[in-house]
Design an enzyme around this catalytic site. Structure first.
Site, PDB file in Angstrom:
ATOM      1  N   LYS A 110       5.693 -15.068 -15.238  1.00 51.58           N
ATOM      2  CA  LYS A 110       4.709 -15.619 -15.115  1.00 51.58           C
ATOM      3  C   LYS A 110       3.508 -14.576 -14.858  1.00 51.58           C
ATOM      4  O   LYS A 110       3.281 -13.648 -14.183  1.00 51.58           O
ATOM      5  CB  LYS A 110       4.973 -16.301 -13.748  1.00 51.58           C
ATOM      6  CG  LYS A 110       3.599 -16.901 -13.287  1.00 51.58           C
ATOM      7  CD  LYS A 110       3.044 -16.908 -11.665  1.00 51.58           C
ATOM      8  CE  LYS A 110       2.590 -16.966 -10.934  1.00 51.58           C
ATOM      9  NZ  LYS A 110       1.011 -16.432 -11.644  1.00 51.58           N
TER      10      LYS A 110
ATOM     11  N   SER B 174      -0.601  -8.109  -5.057  1.00 52.69           N
ATOM     12  CA  SER B 174      -0.930  -7.486  -3.239  1.00 52.69           C
ATOM     13  C   SER B 174       0.128  -7.959  -1.792  1.00 52.69           C
ATOM     14  O   SER B 174       1.031  -9.043  -2.610  1.00 52.69           O
ATOM     15  CB  SER B 174      -1.947  -8.494  -3.248  1.00 52.69           C
ATOM     16  OG  SER B 174      -1.793  -9.974  -2.711  1.00 52.69           O
TER      17      SER B 174
ATOM     18  N   GLY C 247       3.032 -10.533  -1.217  1.00 52.10           N
ATOM     19  CA  GLY C 247       4.311  -9.631  -1.804  1.00 52.10           C
ATOM     20  C   GLY C 247       5.038 -10.332  -0.449  1.00 52.10           C
ATOM     21  O   GLY C 247       6.004 -10.760  -0.190  1.00 52.10           O
TER      22      GLY C 247
ATOM     23  N   GLU D 142       6.367  -4.645  -6.237  1.00 50.14           N
ATOM     24  CA  GLU D 142       5.182  -2.984  -6.568  1.00 50.14           C
ATOM     25  C   GLU D 142       3.800  -4.185  -6.167  1.00 50.14           C
ATOM     26  O   GLU D 142       3.974  -4.487  -6.626  1.00 50.14           O
ATOM     27  CB  GLU D 142       5.203  -2.867  -7.660  1.00 50.14           C
ATOM     28  CG  GLU D 142       4.993  -1.256  -8.151  1.00 50.14           C
ATOM     29  CD  GLU D 142       3.547  -1.249  -7.804  1.00 50.14           C
ATOM     30  OE1 GLU D 142       2.844  -1.126  -6.876  1.00 50.14           O
ATOM     31  OE2 GLU D 142       2.749  -1.616  -9.116  1.00 50.14           O
TER      32      GLU D 142
ATOM     33  N   CYS E   4      -3.369  -0.541  -8.172  1.00 56.91           N
ATOM     34  CA  CYS E   4      -2.409  -0.090  -6.971  1.00 56.91           C
ATOM     35  C   CYS E   4      -2.171   1.629  -6.933  1.00 56.91           C
ATOM     36  O   CYS E   4      -2.538   1.990  -5.703  1.00 56.91           O
ATOM     37  CB  CYS E   4      -1.110  -0.075  -7.177  1.00 56.91           C
ATOM     38  SG  CYS E   4      -0.239  -0.056  -8.375  1.00 56.91           S
TER      39      CYS E   4
ATOM     40  N   GLU F  92      -7.589  -1.107   0.743  1.00 52.77           N
ATOM     41  CA  GLU F  92      -7.276  -1.543  -0.727  1.00 52.77           C
ATOM     42  C   GLU F  92      -8.013  -2.472  -1.098  1.00 52.77           C
ATOM     43  O   GLU F  92      -8.185  -3.327  -0.957  1.00 52.77           O
ATOM     44  CB  GLU F  92      -6.006  -1.869  -0.841  1.00 52.77           C
ATOM     45  CG  GLU F  92      -5.688  -2.019  -2.344  1.00 52.77           C
ATOM     46  CD  GLU F  92      -4.203  -1.974  -3.481  1.00 52.77           C
ATOM     47  OE1 GLU F  92      -4.027  -1.336  -3.876  1.00 52.77           O
ATOM     48  OE2 GLU F  92      -3.701  -3.559  -2.962  1.00 52.77           O
TER      49      GLU F  92
END
Length: 483
Positions: free
Chosen positions: A180, A234, A238, A255, A289, A386
């Site tokens: 995806k 994100s 996640g 990740e 990231c 973040e």
């Protein structure tokens, strides 16, 4: 290059097939905020068809030798090299990053497929290896089996690269794939399907279904025939992936985010430090990231470093990916522009001192200035959360221990950079940092042979290196009495 791209089919079973869904989404050039095409979104029916196709293909693909799989991976790498310029241009058109950065992405992707081709070949010799036992009356051997059908969900900030980090080891392991790509940056990702057809990859081994999280991501994570999910994105999403996978005890790798520090000590060269700081936060418009978005600089060298950093930031040429000399492009989406501007406005409302930047550029597209806030308290959202944009927060420190404590005071632990002339200290600080990848006096170079992943809320598991391959393998132990 055409500016009209219509993606109304998914790649399933080696063919382009019409979507079961009629909903569409515009594909945007972030440098102009204008539509350059249309994406037809997939849905649960498309996902189910892709998974069932991948499951059928797994029966034969999982039985191929590592050497045979390696030949396909090397062919993919060669196709990427042959088409590198057109792929890079397509990526920059959709993602917005300067063309030079997209060219680096294509090189990195090709290197990843090449690396996992080598590991696939080596996998044959790792099968049926004897395990020494204390009990001499028994013998035991180990086999490494492919996990099955894997669902790979990749982000929009490094299209084609993060895809390679997942697809290459999955195929090397003998898994079949349902990929995806992000609905924001589908253009270059769909070219992987054309490459698969060109090299004759067996039908069903690689399937690509585009769409949003609700329409494609969630059904893929929930599908009972998907043995493993590998997700990059994100923390918010996640967490949902992990919760969904837990309901059926599915294997998952995550990740996720970062809030990485760069530590500049008093013996650092101020100009080198300024350039490394800028690269760590302004590369890819800060949409990394691993972005070193927290600067910790020794108070004795702070003024000298910040003067040079301000000059480097203000010399950054912000513009269209294809314009000569551009070193920072736009943010990739309107949503990301809104998010980053929201943090900048919050910093200004908190009374944080600006060294430079702090505004959206008055032009079409999703452009913001390189932005640096000084003396940001550790309680500020700008220090702790973040931002995923070209926004740097600065604090000074007096001792090595204080620097380590400030660096480790974070919910994240993905990466860090150390700038110092003292190599003994550099190694000592590196061992003390709670982060998965640490650079010393250099840029954020990432190689296929090294691991990628983080501590704490930065994720679960590791990508790249042998760890990336192991993520798609199951260990089978066969034990019997010695005859």
């Amino acid at each position: 290059m055409s500016n009209t791209h219509t993606l109304n089919e998914h790649f399933i079973g080696g063919e382009w097939v019409a979507s079961a869904n009629a909903a569409t989404l515009p594909i945007i050039n972030p440098a102009t905020a204008e539509s350059i095409g249309t994406l037809t979104l997939g849905n649960a029916a498309d996902v189910d068809r892709a998974v069932r196709t991948a499951r059928n293909a797994f029966a034969s693909w999982s039985k191929t030798s590592g050497k045979e799989r390696a030949s396909y991976l090397r062919a993919i790498a060669q196709q990427i090299r042959d088409q590198a310029e057109s792929l890079a241009r397509l990526s920059s058109l959709n993602n917005g990053k300067p063309l030079g950065e997209s060219r680096m992405d294509m090189s990195d992707a090709a290197a990843t497929y090449e690396y996992y081709a080598t590991l696939a070949e080596q996998l044959d010799a790792r099968q049926g290896v004897s395990v020494p036992l204390q009990a001499s009356e028994f013998a035991s051997t180990t086999y490494l089996e492919p996990a099955g059908v894997v669902g790979l969900i990749v982000p929009w900030n490094f299209p084609f690269v993060t895809t390679a980090w997942k697809v290459a080891p999955a195929l090397a392991a003998g898994c079949t794939v349902v990929l995806k790509p992000s609905e924001i940056t589908p253009l270059v990702e769909f070219e992987l399907a054309n490459i698969a057809r060109t090299i004759g990859l067996p039908p069903g081994v690689l399937n690509i279904v585009a769409g949003d999280g609700a329409g494609v991501g969630a059904p893929l994570v929930d599908h009972p025939e998907v043995a493993k999910i590998s997700f990059t994105g994100s923390n918010r999403v996640g967490e949902r992936v992990m919760q969904s996978a837990a309901r059926r005890i599915a294997n998952v790798s995550l990740e996720l985010g970062g809030k990485s520090p760069i530590l500049v000590f008093e013996d650092a060269d101020p100009q080198q430090a300024a350039e490394l700081i800028a690269a760590g936060i302004f590369f890819n418009c800060g949409q990394m990231c691993s972005a070193t978005s927290r600067l910790l600089v020794h108070r004795d060298v702070a003024q000298s470093v910040l003067e040079r950093l301000k000059a480097v930031a203000e010399a950054t040429l912000v513009g269209d990916a294809f314009s000569e000399g551009v070193t920072m492009g736009p943010l990739t989406s309107a949503n990301q522009l809104q998010t980053v501007c929201g943090y900048i406005e919050r910093g200004l409302a908190e009374g944080l001192k600006l060294l430079t930047g702090g505004a959206r550029l008055p032009r079409p597209g999703y452009f913001v200035e390189p932005t640096i806030f000084l003396d940001v308290p550790s309680s500020s959202a700008l220090w702790r959360e973040e931002i995923f944009g070209p926004v740097l927060c600065v604090r000074t420190f007096a001792t090595e221990q204080e620097a380590l404590e400030l660096a480790n005071d974070s919910d994240f632990g993905l990466a860090a950079t150390i700038v110092t002339a003292d190599m003994e200290r550099a190694r000592r600080v590196a061992r003390g940092l709670q982060a998965g990848h640490i650079w010393i006096n250099g840029p954020q170079a990432v190689f296929p042979e090294t691991s990628w992943g983080g501590f704490k809320r930065s994720g679960l598991g590791r990508e790249l290196g042998p760890w990336g391959l192991q993520a798609f393998l199951e260990v089978k132990q066969v034990t019997q009495p010695v005859q």
